[in-house]
Design an enzyme around this catalytic site. Structure first.
Site, PDB file in Angstrom:
ATOM      1  N   HIS A   1       7.497  -6.436 -56.430  1.00 48.13           N
ATOM      2  CA  HIS A   1       8.451  -6.892 -57.146  1.00 48.13           C
ATOM      3  C   HIS A   1       9.587  -6.900 -55.937  1.00 48.13           C
ATOM      4  O   HIS A   1      10.465  -7.614 -56.380  1.00 48.13           O
ATOM      5  CB  HIS A   1       9.078  -5.880 -58.084  1.00 48.13           C
TER       6      HIS A   1
ATOM      7  N   ASP B   1       9.658 -11.867 -58.475  1.00 47.07           N
ATOM      8  CA  ASP B   1      10.311 -11.891 -59.680  1.00 47.07           C
ATOM      9  C   ASP B   1       9.637 -11.670 -60.859  1.00 47.07           C
ATOM     10  O   ASP B   1       8.629 -12.229 -60.831  1.00 47.07           O
ATOM     11  CB  ASP B   1      11.738 -12.539 -59.638  1.00 47.07           C
TER      12      ASP B   1
END
Length: 412
Positions: free
Chosen positions: A375, A379
């Site tokens: 992450h 995204d």
């Protein structure tokens, strides 16, 4: 002439290997290029061939970690190939030495016999040792302390086997074996992936009916045309992944310090279970390969991995990984990222399940797919969009992966 055999470099960044198995014995006669040992690096298991013919003298034991360039054996190239009687004669010469060696400990026995007198410290753990023993649920009375006066030290507690509970009968044997260098490196990398990345996993499901129809229609012709090569699922998944990577390039990127490195090629790592553990060979430039090319390359790499012939170069690099736990029956999992990559796709088993199709309940072969991603660089929009793109490619392969011409795509 005595030839010193040194450990060759298996590849860049590898400075140490481990002697996994000696394939010959000390004093054996070896031929040139004969495999004399298997060595483990942190990436692969490789064979060490003899550089010349002669009598070999081993200079390292199995399990020893040796530096690249270190001498591991000597080969007497002037020695003649021994007759069948020679080894027996040598064995007889060694017998007196062995007996003398056995006799030596007996002389030391009287010195070791007197046991130290028990004191208040005997069997008492130090504060640090007590904490460890409590965590392991180990009774201090079962441990012989090696500290002053018989005190149980921290090292004694660390080395003490954890309690397995009160036995109630039956066989309760155990065995300890040292992990190979490859297994230790895999463990280290897996822990690093969990600790050093912001790893998340997103899931979806794929209707495998369209792929099954194409495989059932063309697999026999594909096999006949391409020399027995099978038309499996991996070529469809690899094609779907490379298409999705081009649509969502962040998934095909890596973090290097404070920079993002993006690639305009797709090197797909394919997780393969080998005799020495998990191997992850790489299919280079998968985006430019045909279905036949992908199937042929995966088959080649899988055979090399299972035969122990995989090289470090075969497993170096990769921009994205595909792992197929479905071959072992896994229904759902959260695959772990293969650093420094930023994403990994997990395939699973195919099960017929009822689903709604145009308002009707139908039975279709379904597969859950999972994308684990970092992450820090990917995204939610990109990760979910990537997995949806993979799903679309797999559920509409003729149009999205084969340009509406399956025969041409399969080179039939």
């Amino acid at each position: 002439m005595i030839l010193e055999m040194k450990v060759p470099s298996p590849g860049e960044s590898i400075t140490e290997v481990e002697i996994a198995t000696w394939l010959v014995k000390d004093g054996d006669y070896v031929e040139k290029d004969q495999a004399i040992a298997e060595v483990d690096s942190d990436k692969a298991t490789l064979e060490l061939p003899a550089e010349a013919a002669g009598i070999i003298t081993l200079k390292a034991e199995e399990g020893d970690a040796v530096k690249v360039g270190q001498v591991v054996c000597l080969i007497d190239t002037d020695a003649a190939k021994p007759s069948g009687a020679a080894p027996a004669a040598e064995a007889k010469k060694e017998e007196p030495k062995a007996e003398a060696t056995k006799a030596e400990p007996k002389k030391e026995e009287p010195k070791a016999a007197p046991a130290p007198a028990a004191t208040y410290a005997t069997g008492t753990p130090s504060p640090a040792a007590r904490k460890i023993l409590d965590e392991k649920n180990v009774d201090p009375a079962t441990i012989s302390g090696t500290g002053k006066g018989g005190r149980i030290t921290k090292d004694d507690a660390v080395n003490a086997p954890a309690s397995m509970g009160t036995p109630t009968g039956g066989n309760r044997g155990s065995e300890r074996t040292k992990l190979s260098m490859l297994r230790r490196k895999v463990a280290e990398r897996l822990v690093a992936a969990k600790n050093e990345t912001a790893m998340l996993t997103t899931f979806n499901e794929v209707n495998m009916t369209p792929i099954n129809k194409i495989r059932n229609e063309y697999k026999d012709a594909f096999k006949a045309k391409h020399g027995g090569l099978g038309l499996g699922y991996m070529s469809f998944f690899t094609k779907a992944v490379t298409r999705a990577l081009q649509l969502f390039p962040d998934v095909n990127s890596m973090i290097d310090g404070d920079q993002k490195v993006s690639y305009d090629f797709c090197d797909i790592s394919v997780a393969v279970s080998g005799p020495k553990g998990l191997m992850v060979p790489v299919v280079r430039n998968a985006e430019s390969l045909s279905f036949r090319g992908i199937e042929a390359e995966i088959k080649r790499l899988a055979i090399r991995a299972r035969d122990g012939q995989i090289t470090v170069d075969d497993m170096t690099g990769g921009t994205f990984t595909i792992s197929n736990g479905g071959v072992f029956g896994s229904m759902l999992s959260t695959p772990i990222i293969n650093p420094p990559q930023s994403g990994i796709l997990g395939m699973h088993n195919i099960i017929e399940r009822p689903i709604a199709v145009n308002g009707q309940v139908e039975i279709h072969p379904m597969m859950y797919v999972a994308l684990s991603y970092d992450h820090r660089i990917i995204d939610g929009r990109e990760s979910v969009g990537f997995l949806v793109a993979v799903k679309e490619g797999l559920e509409n392969p003729a149009e999205l992966l084969m340009d509406n011409n399956p025969k041409k795509a399969l080179e039939l």
